[in-house]
Design a protein around this motif. Structure first.
Motif: not given
Length: 192
Positions: A161, A136, A110, A106-108, A153, A132-134
């Motif tokens: 998510q 994954i 959000r 997952e991306s940092v 995304r 949430r993560a933008n």
């Protein structure tokens, strides 16, 4: 198309099954689990059709996890309509039941829906941003037991998510900062 799950069959907040970690589904699917996947998808299809939705008194949904219908099983049906405004056909962005899904990266960065999230299992609106993560990457099994990986995304990532949270006993409002529900850090991307 026969609908098995109507709003009175949706498990509501407060039922212990919504706070349990769901049990993995084994393959090949037994008939009960295959039928459950079909029934959950039927709910989503009908709930997104305005006429049928009204006929059955359904709340529209893009995802329905097994715990939301009383089964502590690691599976969720997802039906995300096309998100490309230039597409004029009815091909969904994603339509299927995901079994034993795992977010493997997952991306940092959000993101959050700019109106907050809702849930078929939560009758009372809990306002606030749900960060949430933008982006994954999800690994899951399809109904035949094949392992698949999908990169998501923005809105689709949020939907996945939300559903995967249900499989781990979490509800969307667990992510809301109740002391400052409409505040998130400046790097958060807002999704319409």
């Amino acid at each position: 198309m026969t609908i098995r799950f109507t709003m009175d069959k949706i498990t509501r907040d407060g039922d212990p099954v919504l706070r349990q970690i769901a049990n993995d589904v084994s393959f090949p699917l037994i008939e009960e689990h295959a039928q459950l996947a079909k029934d959950m998808m039927t709910y989503l299809v009908i709930s997104q059709d305005e006429d049928k939705n009204e006929k059955y008194g359904l709340r529209p949904g893009v995802g329905l996890a097994a715990p939301q219908v009383g089964y502590s099983l690691n599976m969720a049906s997802v039906l995300i309509p096309s998100i490309d405004p230039h597409e004029h056909d009815d091909t969904p962005y994603f339509k299927g039941t995901i079994f034993n899904p795992v977010i493997i990266s997952e991306s940092v960065k959000r993101s959050a829906l700019n109106v907050g999230e809702g849930c078929l299992s939560v009758d009372e609106d809990v306002p606030g941003f749900v960060p949430r993560a933008n982006r994954i990457t999800v690994r899951y099994q399809d109904e035949d037991g094949n392992t698949k990986t999908i990169k998501l995304r923005d809105y689709p990532a949020i939907v996945f998510q939300h559903e995967i949270d249900h499989l781990h006993g979490h509800l969307y409002y667990d992510h809301i900062d109740l002391t400052a529900p409409w505040e998130v850090d400046n790097d958060t991307k807002y999704i319409d």
